[in-house]
Design an enzyme around this catalytic site. Sequence first.
Site, PDB file in Angstrom:
ATOM      1  N   ASN A  81      36.531 -62.905  40.368  1.00 48.87           N
ATOM      2  CA  ASN A  81      35.654 -62.359  41.410  1.00 48.87           C
ATOM      3  C   ASN A  81      34.182 -62.698  41.191  1.00 48.87           C
ATOM      4  O   ASN A  81      33.290 -62.081  41.780  1.00 48.87           O
ATOM      5  CB  ASN A  81      35.856 -60.843  41.540  1.00 48.87           C
ATOM      6  CG  ASN A  81      35.417 -60.105  40.285  1.00 48.87           C
ATOM      7  OD1 ASN A  81      35.089 -60.739  39.271  1.00 48.87           O
ATOM      8  ND2 ASN A  81      35.399 -58.793  40.339  1.00 48.87           N
ATOM      9  N   ASP A 138      32.022 -62.355  38.754  1.00 51.02           N
ATOM     10  CA  ASP A 138      31.022 -61.538  38.048  1.00 51.02           C
ATOM     11  C   ASP A 138      30.802 -62.015  36.608  1.00 51.02           C
ATOM     12  O   ASP A 138      30.084 -61.382  35.841  1.00 51.02           O
ATOM     13  CB  ASP A 138      31.395 -60.044  38.086  1.00 51.02           C
ATOM     14  CG  ASP A 138      32.687 -59.747  37.343  1.00 51.02           C
ATOM     15  OD1 ASP A 138      33.343 -60.695  36.837  1.00 51.02           O
ATOM     16  OD2 ASP A 138      33.063 -58.558  37.274  1.00 51.02           O
ATOM     17  N   ASP A 155      47.085 -51.697  17.073  1.00 53.16           N
ATOM     18  CA  ASP A 155      45.797 -52.066  16.494  1.00 53.16           C
ATOM     19  C   ASP A 155      45.541 -51.320  15.181  1.00 53.16           C
ATOM     20  O   ASP A 155      45.835 -50.123  15.088  1.00 53.16           O
ATOM     21  CB  ASP A 155      44.711 -51.676  17.507  1.00 53.16           C
ATOM     22  CG  ASP A 155      43.314 -52.003  17.026  1.00 53.16           C
ATOM     23  OD1 ASP A 155      42.996 -53.183  16.918  1.00 53.16           O
ATOM     24  OD2 ASP A 155      42.546 -51.053  16.749  1.00 53.16           O
ATOM     25  N   GLU A 182      49.315 -55.043  13.835  1.00 57.02           N
ATOM     26  CA  GLU A 182      48.172 -55.684  13.180  1.00 57.02           C
ATOM     27  C   GLU A 182      48.218 -55.245  11.719  1.00 57.02           C
ATOM     28  O   GLU A 182      47.647 -54.229  11.335  1.00 57.02           O
ATOM     29  CB  GLU A 182      46.838 -55.290  13.806  1.00 57.02           C
ATOM     30  CG  GLU A 182      45.714 -56.165  13.248  1.00 57.02           C
ATOM     31  CD  GLU A 182      44.307 -55.636  13.461  1.00 57.02           C
ATOM     32  OE1 GLU A 182      43.364 -56.424  13.293  1.00 57.02           O
ATOM     33  OE2 GLU A 182      44.132 -54.450  13.757  1.00 57.02           O
TER      34      GLU A 182
END
Length: 591
Positions: free
Chosen positions: A57, A59, A239, A312
């Site tokens: 878009n 940006d 994570d 992770e």
Amino acid sequence: MHWTQRILTSSLLLAMAISMPATHAQNPASTSASSEQNWWKNAVIYEIYPRSFQDSNGDGIGDLNGITTRLDYLKDLGVDAIWLTPIYPSPQVDFGYDISDYENIDPPYGTLADFNHLVAEADKRHIRIIMDMVMNHTSDKHPWFIQSRSSKTNPYRDWYVWHDGAGETATSPGVPPNNWQSDFGHSAWEWDPTTRQYYYHKFYIQQPDLNWNNPKVHEAFRNIIKFWLERGVGGFRFDAITTLFEDPQMRDEDVLKDKNGQSFRNVYGDIALNDTRTNNLPEVHDVMQEMRTTADKFDSNKFPGTRVFIGETYLPNIGELAKQYGAPGKPEFQLPMDTQIGFINKLDIAAFRSRIDDAETKLNGNTPLLVFDNHDNPRLDARYGDGVHNTDIERVISTMLFASRGASLFYYGDEIGMKTTPPTRKEDVKDPVGITGWPKDKGRDGERTPMQWDAQANAGFTTASAQPWLPVPPTYATVNVKAEESQPDSMLSWYKALIQLKKNNPAFAHGDNVMLDTANTKVLSWMRQTAGSPSVVVSVNFTAEPQTVSLTVPGAGSGIKTLLKTPGAAEPASLGSIHLGPYGVFIGSVQ
Ligand code: GLC
Ligand code: CA
């Protein structure tokens, strides 16, 4: 050891008196029940940093609709699953790893409707979407933390890790409760004046750690996991999972010593500490069993197939990695990352030989997940390149990644040979860790630059007249998807060829991984072997000089048929005489 010790690892290990502890298909397009259950066992998984992949878009920030427009590219590459780094609402201090709402999409990336569309379009192409699940901490702007910090009696107080300071007086906070440090530098304790206590943060100050001794935290994450399973995700990448718990007795971390017995400072200028009080505590296993039960029980006719748990898991040795798979009847991860192999960070043939062999022999028959690169580390060129033969060295690395047994995870842009491009001025740094660590550690911007799609303005990443959020590296004129798609000798063609071998050649797809010629200090050779199919041999030259190897495969003749080789190299006539150029690669089928 966490990735933040990445740049320290080799020098640190040399400097310190200690040494590393003993180092040591199914067709995804088929819809049979077994392939749905086992799809991950030789999966090709692609990590996308959504902010940098494709802007739709204008940006200057990549987004979900941008990813959707690139699914055909990923399908063509041979990708089975995409891991998206966090796309949830976030103040973006740690670019999404500071989450303020786990059940929505950050507006710059799109909406939940865009997410559903991405999952549906990916599903049509038999590509799974893997979400990043951050359970160690939230953003300090998460409603839970806003509540928690508001008063000592708030029901959310105990959702985070709060502690009195030492030597506090009416006018002064005293000092932090102990010496624990943030992986991003300095004390891990932040004084909060409202309630006059410290909170613990393993990462940025804006990332308070959750208290996993609180059952309500467990319940909240079970529900978050179900929320995304309902939306058809293929699994989660957990994570910083080893950091969920801290020593309940709050004991200080030990000070690390160099080879002269002296303490030393890390890149942030802090006294270097061990992390045994705040990393890899055994309670993490209970949490992972609980989350795995939650996912395994989840029933959906709409989205059949196993949901994969990727971890992770930066761990000190293979034994600790083996534990991450869980015990019989108590499964945890299917695919904890084997960072033992991919983050050796130099072409040390003995280390690769023993650690790849460890993954084959010391994980109790579980599937290794190989990974050499991600959004937290300088790219392959910076960690393995010699500045002269980088392209050939990247072929060596990708060969170990795809031609070893297991699942293979790689980072967007590696398939076209994108290079690390760190900021050159401190004022341009976006990743806060690069500001704290400047100039020794320039942060992680250099490996997060926009994907290089073509040679147009901004490499086809964005139509923005404004600048993309990080600058496009100057290499984009030649290092880009469009140019490489039409070049048979490009890195992209190399990746596609390796991935096709991994999927279509039975020995490659499922065969055992057996090291060959193990006394050779220049060339790493191994064989992939499965009943009913010709064995495959792989040789990679770890040196800048030409080498010749002679291999013998027990029970086989010396005939060899080339399957893949470094562009320009000659085809060997027999197993007994394989010539390799500098950092050359040869893959052949034993006849
Ligand atoms: C993990 C992520 C890293 C993030 C950290 C804190 O290591 O990969 O990008 O900064 O966790 O969430
Ligand atoms: Ca955008």
